[in-house]
Design a protein around this motif. Structure first.
Motif, PDB file in Angstrom:
ATOM      1  N   PHE A  46      31.619  64.382 -83.290  1.00 31.94           N
ATOM      2  CA  PHE A  46      30.426  65.225 -83.254  1.00 31.94           C
ATOM      3  C   PHE A  46      30.747  66.693 -83.516  1.00 31.94           C
ATOM      4  O   PHE A  46      29.890  67.563 -83.368  1.00 31.94           O
ATOM      5  N   GLY A  47      32.022  66.976 -83.867  1.00 31.82           N
ATOM      6  CA  GLY A  47      32.419  68.349 -84.167  1.00 31.82           C
ATOM      7  C   GLY A  47      32.662  69.213 -82.948  1.00 31.82           C
ATOM      8  O   GLY A  47      32.568  70.437 -83.020  1.00 31.82           O
ATOM      9  N   VAL A  48      32.992  68.582 -81.820  1.00 33.82           N
ATOM     10  CA  VAL A  48      33.176  69.309 -80.562  1.00 33.82           C
ATOM     11  C   VAL A  48      34.606  69.125 -80.072  1.00 33.82           C
ATOM     12  O   VAL A  48      35.105  68.004 -79.989  1.00 33.82           O
ATOM     13  N   THR A  49      35.275  70.232 -79.746  1.00 36.40           N
ATOM     14  CA  THR A  49      36.602  70.185 -79.137  1.00 36.40           C
ATOM     15  C   THR A  49      36.421  70.013 -77.637  1.00 36.40           C
ATOM     16  O   THR A  49      35.657  70.755 -77.013  1.00 36.40           O
ATOM     17  N   PHE A  50      37.108  69.035 -77.073  1.00 43.24           N
ATOM     18  CA  PHE A  50      36.963  68.741 -75.647  1.00 43.24           C
ATOM     19  C   PHE A  50      38.342  68.531 -75.050  1.00 43.24           C
ATOM     20  O   PHE A  50      38.932  67.459 -75.151  1.00 43.24           O
ATOM     21  N   THR A  51      38.888  69.597 -74.473  1.00 40.54           N
ATOM     22  CA  THR A  51      40.166  69.520 -73.772  1.00 40.54           C
ATOM     23  C   THR A  51      40.018  70.257 -72.452  1.00 40.54           C
ATOM     24  O   THR A  51      39.032  70.970 -72.231  1.00 40.54           O
ATOM     25  N   GLU A  97      39.918  73.832 -73.443  1.00 40.91           N
ATOM     26  CA  GLU A  97      38.851  74.277 -74.340  1.00 40.91           C
ATOM     27  C   GLU A  97      37.719  73.251 -74.360  1.00 40.91           C
ATOM     28  O   GLU A  97      37.913  72.112 -74.793  1.00 40.91           O
ATOM     29  N   SER A  98      36.574  73.669 -73.871  1.00 35.84           N
ATOM     30  CA  SER A  98      35.404  72.796 -73.868  1.00 35.84           C
ATOM     31  C   SER A  98      34.158  73.669 -73.938  1.00 35.84           C
ATOM     32  O   SER A  98      34.113  74.737 -73.325  1.00 35.84           O
ATOM     33  N   PRO A  99      33.140  73.222 -74.659  1.00 36.89           N
ATOM     34  CA  PRO A  99      31.900  73.994 -74.712  1.00 36.89           C
ATOM     35  C   PRO A  99      31.033  73.769 -73.476  1.00 36.89           C
ATOM     36  O   PRO A  99      29.961  74.339 -73.359  1.00 36.89           O
ATOM     37  N   PHE A 100      31.505  72.927 -72.571  1.00 39.22           N
ATOM     38  CA  PHE A 100      30.761  72.608 -71.363  1.00 39.22           C
ATOM     39  C   PHE A 100      31.449  73.191 -70.143  1.00 39.22           C
ATOM     40  O   PHE A 100      32.652  73.425 -70.159  1.00 39.22           O
ATOM     41  N   GLU A 101      30.688  73.351 -69.095  1.00 39.29           N
ATOM     42  CA  GLU A 101      31.286  73.585 -67.782  1.00 39.29           C
ATOM     43  C   GLU A 101      31.645  72.191 -67.279  1.00 39.29           C
ATOM     44  O   GLU A 101      30.759  71.361 -67.068  1.00 39.29           O
ATOM     45  N   VAL A 102      32.920  71.903 -67.130  1.00 38.69           N
ATOM     46  CA  VAL A 102      33.357  70.567 -66.737  1.00 38.69           C
ATOM     47  C   VAL A 102      33.773  70.577 -65.274  1.00 38.69           C
ATOM     48  O   VAL A 102      34.563  71.417 -64.843  1.00 38.69           O
ATOM     49  N   VAL A 103      33.197  69.639 -64.526  1.00 41.08           N
ATOM     50  CA  VAL A 103      33.551  69.458 -63.120  1.00 41.08           C
ATOM     51  C   VAL A 103      34.038  68.027 -62.938  1.00 41.08           C
ATOM     52  O   VAL A 103      33.744  67.153 -63.750  1.00 41.08           O
ATOM     53  N   THR A 104      34.811  67.804 -61.900  1.00 39.11           N
ATOM     54  CA  THR A 104      35.279  66.459 -61.611  1.00 39.11           C
ATOM     55  C   THR A 104      34.637  65.953 -60.331  1.00 39.11           C
ATOM     56  O   THR A 104      34.290  66.732 -59.444  1.00 39.11           O
ATOM     57  N   ALA A 105      34.486  64.648 -60.264  1.00 38.62           N
ATOM     58  CA  ALA A 105      33.947  63.979 -59.079  1.00 38.62           C
ATOM     59  C   ALA A 105      34.486  62.559 -59.077  1.00 38.62           C
ATOM     60  O   ALA A 105      35.003  62.079 -60.090  1.00 38.62           O
ATOM     61  N   SER A 106      34.342  61.877 -57.979  1.00 40.42           N
ATOM     62  CA  SER A 106      34.780  60.478 -57.966  1.00 40.42           C
ATOM     63  C   SER A 106      33.940  59.702 -58.974  1.00 40.42           C
ATOM     64  O   SER A 106      32.759  59.998 -59.183  1.00 40.42           O
ATOM     65  N   TYR A 107      34.560  58.719 -59.601  1.00 40.10           N
ATOM     66  CA  TYR A 107      33.869  57.965 -60.649  1.00 40.10           C
ATOM     67  C   TYR A 107      32.533  57.375 -60.166  1.00 40.10           C
ATOM     68  O   TYR A 107      31.538  57.475 -60.880  1.00 40.10           O
ATOM     69  N   PRO A 108      32.455  56.781 -58.969  1.00 38.88           N
ATOM     70  CA  PRO A 108      31.167  56.224 -58.546  1.00 38.88           C
ATOM     71  C   PRO A 108      30.077  57.280 -58.305  1.00 38.88           C
ATOM     72  O   PRO A 108      28.894  56.959 -58.341  1.00 38.88           O
ATOM     73  N   ALA A 109      30.467  58.538 -58.084  1.00 39.14           N
ATOM     74  CA  ALA A 109      29.481  59.596 -57.838  1.00 39.14           C
ATOM     75  C   ALA A 109      28.865  60.140 -59.121  1.00 39.14           C
ATOM     76  O   ALA A 109      27.797  60.762 -59.084  1.00 39.14           O
ATOM     77  N   ILE A 110      29.483  59.915 -60.256  1.00 44.45           N
ATOM     78  CA  ILE A 110      29.043  60.534 -61.516  1.00 44.45           C
ATOM     79  C   ILE A 110      27.592  60.198 -61.861  1.00 44.45           C
ATOM     80  O   ILE A 110      26.801  61.106 -62.130  1.00 44.45           O
ATOM     81  N   PRO A 111      27.169  58.927 -61.848  1.00 50.58           N
ATOM     82  CA  PRO A 111      25.779  58.656 -62.233  1.00 50.58           C
ATOM     83  C   PRO A 111      24.764  59.300 -61.295  1.00 50.58           C
ATOM     84  O   PRO A 111      23.707  59.762 -61.734  1.00 50.58           O
ATOM     85  N   LYS A 112      25.080  59.371 -60.021  1.00 52.18           N
ATOM     86  CA  LYS A 112      24.170  60.010 -59.066  1.00 52.18           C
ATOM     87  C   LYS A 112      24.059  61.504 -59.355  1.00 52.18           C
ATOM     88  O   LYS A 112      22.959  62.068 -59.331  1.00 52.18           O
TER      89      LYS A 112
END
Length: 167
Positions: free
Chosen positions: A73-78, A81-96
């Protein structure tokens, strides 16, 4: 990772699990492909808005697949370097977190997001299996079997037997 940490040359010899995750958002949000005008428009809008993305871990097996998908999609994601504010959470919490608006996009799997998607709380921007198969002709692995290259060179029959048994 262990090979890199211990300065051991490694070789991938088989696949353990297929990458089955995807990018999910809230239905009817500006990032819903049905609202935005398709997956590319949804990703473009996420970038434009410096949206919040939630992932389980930068060390997760799903990150390389996400990087390949974003690259399409033309987006660098590391992590650096990311165009997003990236946060981490436990995998089961992500959809909520996505369904409640705490994050705009989540990298999640059917195992963690199935009931949320079935109840209409989240919707896919892309799901990796059909996306990769249709657009790239292959499915990246989630987890590989790797062996030390020296061990592989010295014990090819043993490595072959392991891979054949696993398949």
């Amino acid at each position: 990772v262990l090979g890199v940490e211990r300065d051991i040359d490694t070789t991938v010899v088989g696949k353990v699990a297929t990458l089955y995750e995807g990018f999910f958002t809230r239905p009817e949000s500006p990032y819903d492909p049905a609202v935005a005008g398709g997956p590319q428009a949804a990703i473009d809008k996420l970038v434009e808005d410096n949206a919040t993305m939630v992932v389980g871990s930068w060390a997760g097996g799903d990150i390389p697949g996400a990087q390949v998908a974003f690259d399409q999609f033309g987006v660098t994601f590391t992590q650096d370097e990311s165009p997003f504010e990236v946060v981490t959470a436990s995998y089961p919490a992500i959809p909520k977190l996505v369904s409640e608006g705490e994050a705009d996009i989540g990298l999640t799997s059917p195992a963690d997001s199935g009931r949320w998607a079935m109840n209409g709380k989240i919707t896919p921007i892309i799901q990796f299996p059909p996306y990769f198969n249709e657009n790239m002709g292959f499915m990246p692995p989630l987890v590989d079997i790797a062996a030390g290259t020296a061990f592989l060179d010295e014990n090819p029959e043993a490595v072959s037997a392991l891979v054949e048994t696993w398949d």
